[in-house]
Design a protein around this motif. Structure first.
Motif, PDB file in Angstrom:
ATOM      1  N   ILE A 124       0.835  -1.201   0.000  1.00 50.02           N
ATOM      2  CA  ILE A 124       0.000   0.000   0.000  1.00 50.02           C
ATOM      3  C   ILE A 124       0.867   1.246   0.000  1.00 50.02           C
ATOM      4  O   ILE A 124       0.550   2.243  -0.652  1.00 50.02           O
ATOM      5  CB  ILE A 124      -0.944  -0.012   1.216  1.00 50.02           C
ATOM      6  N   MET A 125       1.983   1.171   0.708  1.00 45.43           N
ATOM      7  CA  MET A 125       2.825   2.365   0.792  1.00 45.43           C
ATOM      8  C   MET A 125       3.384   2.726  -0.578  1.00 45.43           C
ATOM      9  O   MET A 125       3.422   3.892  -0.957  1.00 45.43           O
ATOM     10  CB  MET A 125       3.912   2.064   1.826  1.00 45.43           C
ATOM     11  N   LEU A 126       3.781   1.707  -1.357  1.00 44.39           N
ATOM     12  CA  LEU A 126       4.294   2.006  -2.694  1.00 44.39           C
ATOM     13  C   LEU A 126       3.178   2.482  -3.608  1.00 44.39           C
ATOM     14  O   LEU A 126       3.370   3.372  -4.440  1.00 44.39           O
ATOM     15  CB  LEU A 126       4.957   0.762  -3.286  1.00 44.39           C
ATOM     16  N   THR A 127       1.996   1.880  -3.454  1.00 48.21           N
ATOM     17  CA  THR A 127       0.863   2.317  -4.268  1.00 48.21           C
ATOM     18  C   THR A 127       0.516   3.772  -3.980  1.00 48.21           C
ATOM     19  O   THR A 127       0.215   4.542  -4.895  1.00 48.21           O
ATOM     20  CB  THR A 127      -0.362   1.424  -3.988  1.00 48.21           C
ATOM     21  N   CYS A 128       0.582   4.142  -2.694  1.00 41.36           N
ATOM     22  CA  CYS A 128       0.292   5.527  -2.332  1.00 41.36           C
ATOM     23  C   CYS A 128       1.270   6.479  -3.001  1.00 41.36           C
ATOM     24  O   CYS A 128       0.867   7.519  -3.541  1.00 41.36           O
ATOM     25  CB  CYS A 128       0.393   5.713  -0.819  1.00 41.36           C
ATOM     26  N   THR A 129       2.550   6.105  -2.962  1.00 33.94           N
ATOM     27  CA  THR A 129       3.557   6.972  -3.577  1.00 33.94           C
ATOM     28  C   THR A 129       3.326   7.087  -5.069  1.00 33.94           C
ATOM     29  O   THR A 129       3.385   8.176  -5.653  1.00 33.94           O
ATOM     30  CB  THR A 129       4.965   6.416  -3.324  1.00 33.94           C
ATOM     31  N   GLU A 159       1.204  15.500 -10.503  1.00 35.08           N
ATOM     32  CA  GLU A 159       1.817  15.802 -11.787  1.00 35.08           C
ATOM     33  C   GLU A 159       3.342  15.783 -11.722  1.00 35.08           C
ATOM     34  O   GLU A 159       4.001  16.579 -12.365  1.00 35.08           O
ATOM     35  CB  GLU A 159       1.307  17.145 -12.322  1.00 35.08           C
ATOM     36  N   PHE A 160       3.871  14.860 -10.922  1.00 37.03           N
ATOM     37  CA  PHE A 160       5.301  14.625 -10.884  1.00 37.03           C
ATOM     38  C   PHE A 160       5.538  13.419 -11.767  1.00 37.03           C
ATOM     39  O   PHE A 160       5.345  12.265 -11.377  1.00 37.03           O
ATOM     40  CB  PHE A 160       5.734  14.347  -9.439  1.00 37.03           C
ATOM     41  N   ASN A 161       5.915  13.695 -12.996  1.00 41.23           N
ATOM     42  CA  ASN A 161       5.831  12.675 -14.026  1.00 41.23           C
ATOM     43  C   ASN A 161       6.953  11.653 -13.928  1.00 41.23           C
ATOM     44  O   ASN A 161       8.102  11.941 -14.236  1.00 41.23           O
ATOM     45  CB  ASN A 161       5.877  13.379 -15.388  1.00 41.23           C
ATOM     46  N   VAL A 162       6.589  10.452 -13.492  1.00 33.68           N
ATOM     47  CA  VAL A 162       7.562   9.351 -13.424  1.00 33.68           C
ATOM     48  C   VAL A 162       6.931   8.138 -14.079  1.00 33.68           C
ATOM     49  O   VAL A 162       5.805   7.783 -13.754  1.00 33.68           O
ATOM     50  CB  VAL A 162       7.891   9.015 -11.953  1.00 33.68           C
ATOM     51  N   SER A 163       7.648   7.531 -14.979  1.00 32.71           N
ATOM     52  CA  SER A 163       7.081   6.333 -15.590  1.00 32.71           C
ATOM     53  C   SER A 163       7.122   5.195 -14.580  1.00 32.71           C
ATOM     54  O   SER A 163       7.906   5.220 -13.631  1.00 32.71           O
ATOM     55  CB  SER A 163       7.883   5.951 -16.834  1.00 32.71           C
ATOM     56  N   CYS A 164       6.276   4.202 -14.809  1.00 35.74           N
ATOM     57  CA  CYS A 164       6.182   3.136 -13.802  1.00 35.74           C
ATOM     58  C   CYS A 164       7.484   2.362 -13.697  1.00 35.74           C
ATOM     59  O   CYS A 164       7.888   1.954 -12.596  1.00 35.74           O
ATOM     60  CB  CYS A 164       5.006   2.219 -14.100  1.00 35.74           C
ATOM     61  N   THR A 165       8.168   2.173 -14.822  1.00 32.56           N
ATOM     62  CA  THR A 165       9.443   1.452 -14.762  1.00 32.56           C
ATOM     63  C   THR A 165      10.478   2.265 -13.994  1.00 32.56           C
ATOM     64  O   THR A 165      11.241   1.720 -13.193  1.00 32.56           O
ATOM     65  CB  THR A 165       9.990   1.163 -16.175  1.00 32.56           C
ATOM     66  N   GLN A 166      10.451   3.568 -14.218  1.00 31.65           N
ATOM     67  CA  GLN A 166      11.370   4.424 -13.484  1.00 31.65           C
ATOM     68  C   GLN A 166      11.067   4.363 -11.992  1.00 31.65           C
ATOM     69  O   GLN A 166      11.972   4.369 -11.152  1.00 31.65           O
ATOM     70  CB  GLN A 166      11.221   5.864 -13.990  1.00 31.65           C
ATOM     71  N   PHE A 167       9.766   4.277 -11.712  1.00 30.40           N
ATOM     72  CA  PHE A 167       9.350   4.238 -10.314  1.00 30.40           C
ATOM     73  C   PHE A 167       9.903   3.005  -9.613  1.00 30.40           C
ATOM     74  O   PHE A 167      10.551   3.100  -8.568  1.00 30.40           O
ATOM     75  CB  PHE A 167       7.823   4.267 -10.252  1.00 30.40           C
TER      76      PHE A 167
END
Lengths: 299, 347
Positions: free
Chosen positions: B132-137, B145-153
Motif C-alpha cells: 500500500i505504501m508504494l501504491t500511495c507513492t 503531476e510529478f511525471n515518473v514512468s512506472c518502470t522508473q518508479f
C-alpha cells in the motif's frame, strides 16, 4: 441510367448519361453524336437494318425500348387517318370493331408484317372516308383550342391572385410604418410618465405593434381593444460571488505590488512573462493558500 | 487527476524553494475542497474510533470465514497495528527521500496523507502496508503531476532484481484502484508547504517586528515534516499547521509573535477565535510530542504476527484486479510460487 448502349459507338452511353438517344423509323437507336456523324457523310443507312434514312426522321427517344417509340410514331400517323370518334358509330360493337382494325394496322406496321397490304388498306380507307376525316380533324382542332383557352384563363386568375396578395402585404407594411411614426410623434409631444414607462419597458415596442395590428384588422373583424397589461420586472443587479474562506481577507491581485508583497518573491524571468506569467500570480496563490482555512470554524 | 487550468511550467522556480507553482482559479482552494469537507475530523477520539472499527471489521470477517484454529489471540491489537503503521510510514518517507529524480515535498506529503487515510478505514491485517505504501507513492506522483514512468518508479527499488521490480509493479497496479476507492476518490490533498511560504511572504511584508523570518524557515520545515507523521493533517487545516510551525519556531528562538495575530491577521477583537486558535496550536504540539518512533523489537514481533495473519487469511481467489469486484470484498491472493519480497528489499 440507361442499360442499352448506342450500337455504333457503344461505349459513350455509359460514360455520358446526359447523351440522348434518337430513334428512327426502322426502330433502331443512335446517340446524337452518331446521328451527326452518319449524316456528315451524306444521307446514311441504318446500322442494323440498312434502310435509307433521312436526318429529319430521327426523334428524341422517350421510351427505353426503341420499339415502343417506333410504335408510337406509327400510331400517330395511323390515327391521323383513322380519326373517327365514338359518336360516329351507331353502336358500341361497331366502334370496337373499328378500334380493333386500327390496332391491327398499327401492329402490322410496327412488326413489319404484311406491310404492303396494310398500306394499301390504309390508302383505300383514306380515299373512302375523306370528308369524314376532314370533319373530324376540324372538330379535333376546335376542342384543342377550347382546352387551351381554359388553361389560359386559369393561369390568368392565378396571376391575379398572386398580385393581390402582394398588394395586401405592401399595404400592411405601410400602415405599420405610419403607426410607428405616429407613436414617435406622440412621444415627442407628450413628455409625461408614459415616455419613461415606454423606455423602461423594452417589450413595449412589440406590444404597441401588436396593438396597432389589431386595430388595422378591426375593419375585417371586431376585436375588443383592451389596454395591454405591462409586466414590470425587477432590474437585475450583478452581485459578485461571495466565498467563505474561513481566514483573514486576501489582498487583491492588483494591489500586491503596491503593498510590497512582490519584493519578497522571486521576480519573473523574461521567458516566464512571455506566456503571461507574473510574479504576482504566484504570490497571490501563496497568500491565498496561507490564509484559507486559518480561522477555526465557528461553534 | 487533478485538473488545473493554465499554467504549469515545470521548473518555474518561484520562491527559493523548488516547487512547481501552479496557478489556478479560486475554485480549488482548501476552503471548498473535499479535504475540508470529508477528511478533517473533530477530535483524535473520532479518528481512533474509526481505526478501531476497521480493526474490528477485519476480525469479524476473518472469524466468519470459518477457518479452523482461529482465535482472537491471532489478531493484532490496536497498539501493534499502530507500531506497524508508524514503521511503514517511516519506510515510505525514506523511500521518497531516496527517490530519483528528486521528489517534491508536496508529492511526499500527498503520499503520506493517502497512506494515513487508507488505514483509517482499513486494517493492516487485511492489506499489507508494504504494498500500500508504494501504491500511495505511485498514485501521489500521478496526482501531483510529478511525471515518473512506472518502470522508473520501480527502478528506485534498488535491492530488487528487474524481475522482482516487475512483480512489485504488478502488485502496485493491482492495488491502485482499491486505493483510489478507499480514498473515496478524493485525490486532491492540500499540504502545508505552500501556506508556509505564503505566511513567510506575509511576515516579511507586513510584520517588520520580526527581523528575519527566513531564520525561522528551517525549524518550521522540520516541524512540518514531523507533523506529517502525526494525525495533524486529519484534524487541522494546512494553513493552521503552517502557522503553528512558524509560531513554534519563533517561540523556540525566543521571539514573541502574538502581535502578528492580533494586528496583521486582524484578530484583535476576536478573542474567541484567538483562544480557539491557540488551543488548536497547543493540541498540535501535543500530538507532535506524543509521537514516538517505533522500536525495532516491537516492530519485528508485530511484523512476524502480521505475516502469519496474511499467510493464514489470504483467500484463494484467482488473480483478479483489486477493486474491480462488486461485492466490495477484496482478497489478497497467495503468492506461494514466487518468493515474497521483503522490507529489506526497499532500501
Amino acid at each position: 441510367m440507361d442499360e442499352q448502349g448506342c450500337p455504333r459507338c457503344k461505349t459513350t452511353k455509359y460514360r455520358n448519361p446526359s447523351l440522348k438517344l434518337m430513334v428512327n423509323v426502322c426502330g433502331h437507336t443512335l446517340c446524337e453524336n452518331c446521328v451527326e456523324m452518319l449524316f456528315v457523310r451524306g444521307s446514311g443507312n441504318c446500322v442494323q437494318c440498312d434502310t435509307p434514312l433521312r436526318k429529319s426522321n430521327f426523334r428524341v427517344q422517350l421510351f427505353e425500348d426503341p420499339t415502343v417509340d417506333k410504335e408510337v410514331e406509327i400510331r400517330k400517323k395511323v390515327l391521323k387517318i383513322y380519326n373517327k370518334r365514338d359518336f360516329d358509330f351507331p353502336s358500341l360493337r361497331e366502334y370496337n370493331d373499328y378500334l380493333e382494325q386500327v390496332e391491327d394496322l398499327v401492329y402490322n406496321l410496327t412488326n413489319n408484317v404484311d406491310v404492303e397490304n396494310t398500306k394499301l388498306r390504309m390508302e383505300q380507307y383514306q380515299r373512302e372516308n375523306r370528308d369524314v376525316i376532314q370533319r373530324n380533324k376540324a372538330k379535333l382542332t376546335r376542342e384543342q383550342e377550347e382546352l387551351e383557352e381554359l388553361l389560359l384563363l386559369e393561369q390568368q386568375s392565378n396571376e391575379q391572385r398572386r398580385l393581390e396578395v402582394l398588394q395586401e402585404e405592401q399595404r400592411q407594411l405601410q400602415a405599420k410604418r405610419k403607426n410607428k411614426q405616429a407613436l414617435l410623434d406622440e412621444l415627442v409631444r407628450c413628455t409625461c410618465c408614459m415616455a419613461v414607462c415606454m423606455c423602461n419597458d423594452k417589450s413595449s415596442d412589440a406590444i404597441s405593434e401588436l396593438h396597432y395590428d389589431r386595430c388595422s384588422m378591426s375593419d375585417r373583424q371586431t376585436v375588443s381593444l383592451q389596454p395591454v397589461t405591462k409586466i414590470e420586472d425587477v432590474l437585475y443587479h450583478y452581485r459578485p460571488l461571495q466565498v467563505e474562506t474561513y481566514g483573514p481577507p486576501v489582498p487583491e491581485l492588483e494591489q500586491l505590488g503596491r503593498l510590497g508583497y512582490l519584493n519578497h518573491v522571486r521576480a519573473a524571468v523574461t521567458q516566464d512573462t512571455a506566456g503571461g506569467y507574473t510574479s504576482a500570480l504566484a504570490c497571490y496563490r501563496a497568500i491565498q493558500d496561507a490564509f484559507s482555512g486559518l480561522f477555526p470554524l465557528k461553534g | 487527476m487533478a485538473t488545473r487550468v493554465g499554467f504549469v511550467i515545470a521548473g518555474v522556480r518561484l520562491l527559493r524553494r523548488s516547487f512547481v507553482a501552479v496557478f489556478s482559479t479560486a475554485g480549488d482552494m482548501f476552503h471548498n475542497s473535499s479535504q475540508k469537507k470529508y477528511w478533517i475530523f473533530k477530535s483524535e477520539d473520532e479518528i481512533e474510533h474509526m481505526r478501531n472499527k476497521a480493526n474490528q471489521k477485519f476480525r469479524n470477517k476473518a472469524l466468519e470465514s470459518g477457518k479452523p484454529g482461529v482465535s482472537e489471540s491471532v489478531f493484532l491489537q490496536r497498539h501493534e497495528e499502530d507500531v506497524l503503521f508508524r514503521h511503514y510510514e517511516r519506510r515510505l518517507l525514506e523511500f521518497c527521500n531516496a527517490f530519483k529524480p528528486t521528489m517534491p515535498k508536496s508529492v511526499v506529503g500527498t503520499a503520506l496523507m493517502y497512506f494515513r487515510r487508507f488505514y483509517l478505514s482499513n486494517s493492516v491485517m487485511e492489506y499489507h502496508p508494504r504494498i500500500i505504501m508504494l501504491t500511495c507513492t505511485y498514485l501521489a506522483c500521478k496526482v501531483d503531476e510529478f511525471n515518473v514512468s512506472c518502470t522508473q518508479f520501480v527502478g528506485n527499488l534498488v535491492q530488487e532484481t528487474p524481475a522482482g521490480q516487475e512483480r512489485v509493479l504488478e502488485q502496485i497496479l493491482e492495488y491502485e484502484l482499491l486505493l483510489i476507492q478507499q480514498l473515496n476518490f478524493h485525490l486532491v490533498v492540500h499540504n502545508p508547504y505552500r501556506p508556509m511560504e505564503g505566511l513567510l511572504i506575509d511576515l516579511k511584508t507586513r510584520y517588520p517586528t520580526l527581523e528575519s523570518p527566513e531564520s525561522l524557515r528551517k525549524t518550521a520545515d522540520d516541524f512540518l515534516t514531523q507533523a506529517a507523521m502525526t494525525d495533524a493533517g486529519l484534524l487541522f487545516s494546512p494553513s493552521q499547521i503552517a502557522l503553528t510551525a512558524i509560531l513554534n519556531s519563533a517561540s523556540r528562538a525566543g521571539l514573541n509573535m502574538e502581535s502578528y495575530l492580533t494586528q496583521c491577521l486582524g484578530l484583535k477583537e476576536e478573542k474567541e477565535t484567538l483562544s480557539k486558535m491557540y488551543d488548536s496550536m497547543r493540541r498540535m504540539k501535543t500530538l507532535l510530542k506524543k509521537y514516538e518512533p517505533p522500536k525495532l523489537q516491537e516492530v519485528n514481533i508485530s511484523k512476524q504476527r502480521l505475516e502469519r495473519i496474511h499467510a493464514e487469511f489470504a483467500s484463494s481467489s484467482n488473480k483478479r484486479k483489486r477493486g474491480y469486484e462488486e461485492d466490495g470484498h477484496v482478497a489478497k491472493e497467495p503468492r506461494l510460487v514466487e518468493e515474497e519480497w521483503t522490507d529489506e528489499d526497499l532500501i
